[in-house]
Design an enzyme around this catalytic site. Sequence first.
Site, PDB file in Angstrom:
ATOM      1  N   CYS A  35      13.400  34.008  32.719  1.00 49.26           N
ATOM      2  CA  CYS A  35      12.054  33.978  33.355  1.00 49.26           C
ATOM      3  C   CYS A  35      12.016  35.106  34.410  1.00 49.26           C
ATOM      4  O   CYS A  35      12.537  34.901  35.479  1.00 49.26           O
ATOM      5  CB  CYS A  35      11.653  32.632  33.833  1.00 49.26           C
ATOM      6  SG  CYS A  35      10.124  32.423  34.127  1.00 49.26           S
TER       7      CYS A  35
ATOM      8  N   GLU B  40      13.175  30.600  23.602  1.00 51.17           N
ATOM      9  CA  GLU B  40      13.112  29.495  24.532  1.00 51.17           C
ATOM     10  C   GLU B  40      13.023  30.048  25.949  1.00 51.17           C
ATOM     11  O   GLU B  40      13.464  31.122  26.210  1.00 51.17           O
ATOM     12  CB  GLU B  40      14.439  28.774  24.307  1.00 51.17           C
ATOM     13  CG  GLU B  40      14.779  27.461  25.290  1.00 51.17           C
ATOM     14  CD  GLU B  40      15.867  27.805  26.376  1.00 51.17           C
ATOM     15  OE1 GLU B  40      16.094  27.011  26.955  1.00 51.17           O
ATOM     16  OE2 GLU B  40      16.013  28.927  26.543  1.00 51.17           O
TER      17      GLU B  40
ATOM     18  N   ARG C  76      15.949  17.656  29.798  1.00 48.43           N
ATOM     19  CA  ARG C  76      15.905  18.999  30.213  1.00 48.43           C
ATOM     20  C   ARG C  76      14.572  19.363  29.526  1.00 48.43           C
ATOM     21  O   ARG C  76      14.377  19.325  28.103  1.00 48.43           O
ATOM     22  CB  ARG C  76      17.255  19.695  29.591  1.00 48.43           C
ATOM     23  CG  ARG C  76      17.339  20.964  29.847  1.00 48.43           C
ATOM     24  CD  ARG C  76      18.728  21.664  29.427  1.00 48.43           C
ATOM     25  NE  ARG C  76      19.186  22.943  29.970  1.00 48.43           N
ATOM     26  CZ  ARG C  76      19.668  23.190  31.135  1.00 48.43           C
ATOM     27  NH1 ARG C  76      19.876  22.162  31.949  1.00 48.43           N
ATOM     28  NH2 ARG C  76      20.067  24.267  31.600  1.00 48.43           N
TER      29      ARG C  76
ATOM     30  N   ARG D   2      12.034  22.285  28.418  1.00 49.55           N
ATOM     31  CA  ARG D   2      12.229  23.589  28.187  1.00 49.55           C
ATOM     32  C   ARG D   2      10.914  24.118  27.003  1.00 49.55           C
ATOM     33  O   ARG D   2      10.403  23.243  26.388  1.00 49.55           O
ATOM     34  CB  ARG D   2      13.203  24.363  27.474  1.00 49.55           C
ATOM     35  CG  ARG D   2      14.549  24.192  28.464  1.00 49.55           C
ATOM     36  CD  ARG D   2      14.584  25.338  29.442  1.00 49.55           C
ATOM     37  NE  ARG D   2      15.565  24.927  30.399  1.00 49.55           N
ATOM     38  CZ  ARG D   2      15.603  24.612  31.603  1.00 49.55           C
ATOM     39  NH1 ARG D   2      14.756  23.768  31.955  1.00 49.55           N
ATOM     40  NH2 ARG D   2      16.861  24.764  32.319  1.00 49.55           N
TER      41      ARG D   2
END
Length: 408
Positions: A81, A124, A171, A173
């Site tokens: 990112c 992802e 988690r 995502r």
Amino acid sequence: MKKLKVIELFAGVGGFRLGLENTGNYEVVWSNQWEPATKAQHASMVYEARFGSENHSNQDISEVPTGEIPDADILVGGFPCQDYSVATTLQNSRGLIGKKGVLWWSIHKILSEKKNPPKYLFLENVDRLLKSPSTQRGRDFAIMLKSLGELGYAVEWRVINAADYGMPQRRRRIFFIAYHKSTAIYKKLKKADSSQWLNDIGTISEAFPVHHILENHKRFSIEGNLVEISETFNQGEKLSPFANSGVFVDGRAHTAKAFANYEGGKTVLNDVLQNGEVTPEFFIPAEDVPKWEYLKGSKKEVRTAKTGFQYNYSEGAMVFPDALDNASRTIITGEGGKSPSRFKHVVQSSKGLRRLTPVELERLNMFPDDHTKLEGVTDAKRAFFMGNALVVGVVEKIGKKLFDKINQ
């Protein structure tokens, strides 16, 4: 049925590959892993030790000529990112260029330069992508959608928390799949009722069902060229227009909030523990326990910044030790090492409090035991890999459904 050929970028220690290969339907024909900030390329070394060095590249992807990358059906990867802003350049006759070193543009370059670009993308990222940067919420994702649209792809996305579907780690995502306009799925998506696609007939909603109540629907066009979007998208708004699920086709986005629908079995932290086989260095010495308790506890205190400025600092308590009857908290890259920390996992065992072992961290991401074990790779580094990795089970389920859809 023929296996789909895969290009795996930003491969890390191979989570995407494991998930896809577990289905029996995919074959990786080329992979790339490069860690810019380090001399020793440990992740790439682990990848080669597990999958072999053939067709594996360990160089900066932005410097790999597209001609060296073989044709494939699908391109996959968990890319970093970063700031995806776009600048205009006079030298560049096409008028557009992303910042150097921003890895989204490496994917973009491969897709735009290949004579036969991959028909499918499966990517992802952290869920923050939907609302970054903070000064222009959602701009980065809008740039990505628009640039894929211009390259002839439609996109569906969803934020998935692995624990919502019985997997061992909380988690969260974002996963997105893009379909080239030459594919049957693109044509289906274009014709479909987009609410129905998000609810139950899309690839992701078939793999990870949702309750049939989608909230906060928004439908909008992403207008302008990439430079205009970069400069003006959602300017002055406090919230991102993108919810946790959506589709983008022909310049228009439809996004809505989806809620997980799962009633199956659950794996909890206790299920992954190696209790009988943990070596002494993972146990917390009695004299360190108060430090851990302080860091994990709630605080209201006055702190002084380096500049001398004083401010009130407060934070809530964390569960300490970690609850064994629930999925674990998210693993972060700083999980390894002995130093007390607010964010590392600590469990209570019959011999006292201890940190998690590398094998336990691998299990929380659904990797095989000792996947990251390699001479010269420290336990802290193995923990770092798992902090960067994805939950293999999520990739496997989406990969299986995508293969079925392609072959319908």
